[in-house]
Write a protein that holds these residues in place. Structure first.
Motif, PDB file in Angstrom:
ATOM      1  N   ARG A 163       0.858  -1.189   0.000  1.00  0.00           N
ATOM      2  CA  ARG A 163       0.000   0.000   0.000  1.00  0.00           C
ATOM      3  C   ARG A 163       0.892   1.236   0.000  1.00  0.00           C
ATOM      4  NH1 ARG A 163      -5.389  -0.465   1.466  1.00  0.00           N
ATOM      5  NH2 ARG A 163      -6.037  -2.563   2.014  1.00  0.00           N
ATOM      6  N   PHE A 164       0.278   2.371  -0.314  1.00  0.00           N
ATOM      7  CA  PHE A 164       0.991   3.634  -0.176  1.00  0.00           C
ATOM      8  C   PHE A 164       0.080   4.658   0.478  1.00  0.00           C
ATOM      9  CE2 PHE A 164      -0.874   3.941  -4.440  1.00  0.00           C
ATOM     10  CZ  PHE A 164      -1.497   5.178  -4.389  1.00  0.00           C
ATOM     11  N   ARG A 165       0.714   5.625   1.075  1.00  0.00           N
ATOM     12  CA  ARG A 165      -0.011   6.769   1.627  1.00  0.00           C
ATOM     13  C   ARG A 165       0.770   8.025   1.240  1.00  0.00           C
ATOM     14  NH1 ARG A 165       0.816   3.866   6.898  1.00  0.00           N
ATOM     15  NH2 ARG A 165       3.058   3.947   7.133  1.00  0.00           N
ATOM     16  N   LEU A 166       0.030   9.098   1.046  1.00  0.00           N
ATOM     17  CA  LEU A 166       0.631  10.395   0.751  1.00  0.00           C
ATOM     18  C   LEU A 166       0.548  11.222   2.020  1.00  0.00           C
ATOM     19  CD1 LEU A 166       1.762  12.586  -1.128  1.00  0.00           C
ATOM     20  CD2 LEU A 166      -0.605  13.063  -1.840  1.00  0.00           C
ATOM     21  N   LYS A 167       1.684  11.731   2.449  1.00  0.00           N
ATOM     22  CA  LYS A 167       1.730  12.555   3.653  1.00  0.00           C
ATOM     23  C   LYS A 167       2.078  13.990   3.272  1.00  0.00           C
ATOM     24  CE  LYS A 167       2.721   9.358   7.383  1.00  0.00           C
ATOM     25  NZ  LYS A 167       3.637   9.093   8.506  1.00  0.00           N
ATOM     26  N   ALA A 168       1.367  14.929   3.889  1.00  0.00           N
ATOM     27  CA  ALA A 168       1.651  16.351   3.705  1.00  0.00           C
ATOM     28  C   ALA A 168       2.964  16.699   4.403  1.00  0.00           C
ATOM     29  CB  ALA A 168       0.513  17.180   4.284  1.00  0.00           C
ATOM     30  N   GLY A 169       3.437  17.885   4.165  1.00  0.00           N
ATOM     31  CA  GLY A 169       4.683  18.335   4.772  1.00  0.00           C
ATOM     32  C   GLY A 169       4.678  18.308   6.285  1.00  0.00           C
ATOM     33  N   ASN A 170       3.480  18.417   6.893  1.00  0.00           N
ATOM     34  CA  ASN A 170       3.385  18.389   8.359  1.00  0.00           C
ATOM     35  C   ASN A 170       3.242  16.974   8.905  1.00  0.00           C
ATOM     36  OD1 ASN A 170       0.764  17.716   7.710  1.00  0.00           O
ATOM     37  ND2 ASN A 170      -0.181  19.441   8.779  1.00  0.00           N
ATOM     38  N   GLY A 171       3.288  15.950   8.020  1.00  0.00           N
ATOM     39  CA  GLY A 171       3.209  14.557   8.440  1.00  0.00           C
ATOM     40  C   GLY A 171       1.813  13.970   8.438  1.00  0.00           C
ATOM     41  N   GLU A 172       0.800  14.795   8.163  1.00  0.00           N
ATOM     42  CA  GLU A 172      -0.579  14.310   8.145  1.00  0.00           C
ATOM     43  C   GLU A 172      -0.852  13.483   6.893  1.00  0.00           C
ATOM     44  OE1 GLU A 172      -5.107  16.104   7.998  1.00  0.00           O
ATOM     45  OE2 GLU A 172      -3.478  17.372   8.721  1.00  0.00           O
ATOM     46  N   VAL A 173      -1.506  12.341   7.050  1.00  0.00           N
ATOM     47  CA  VAL A 173      -1.874  11.498   5.917  1.00  0.00           C
ATOM     48  C   VAL A 173      -3.028  12.178   5.178  1.00  0.00           C
ATOM     49  CG1 VAL A 173      -2.771   9.256   5.188  1.00  0.00           C
ATOM     50  CG2 VAL A 173      -1.131   9.389   7.071  1.00  0.00           C
TER      51      VAL A 173
END
Length: 61
Positions: A16-26
């Motif tokens: 699986r993959f997840r995209l995280k924002a610069g602040n670490g939030e998924v």
């Protein structure tokens, strides 16, 4: 910190993959893939298609 895609294996051994924002939030999560190469192709598809994707609001206003 810039956004990043993380590839991982779930509890069933699927990739699986997840995209995280610069602040670490998924901010996005991909489906389960049988192989790492398929997960990478899923990431490439998002990178290619997301910028031009239409927004379809299916909520009731």
């Amino acid at each position: 910190m810039a956004a990043k895609f993380e590839i991982y294996t779930d509890g069933h051994g699927k990739f699986r993959f997840r995209l995280k924002a610069g602040n670490g939030e998924v901010i996005a999560v991909g489906e389960a893939y049988e192989s790492k190469s398929s997960a990478l192709k899923g990431i490439d598809s998002i990178k290619t298609n997301a910028a031009a994707a239409e927004i379809v609001d299916q909520t009731q206003s």
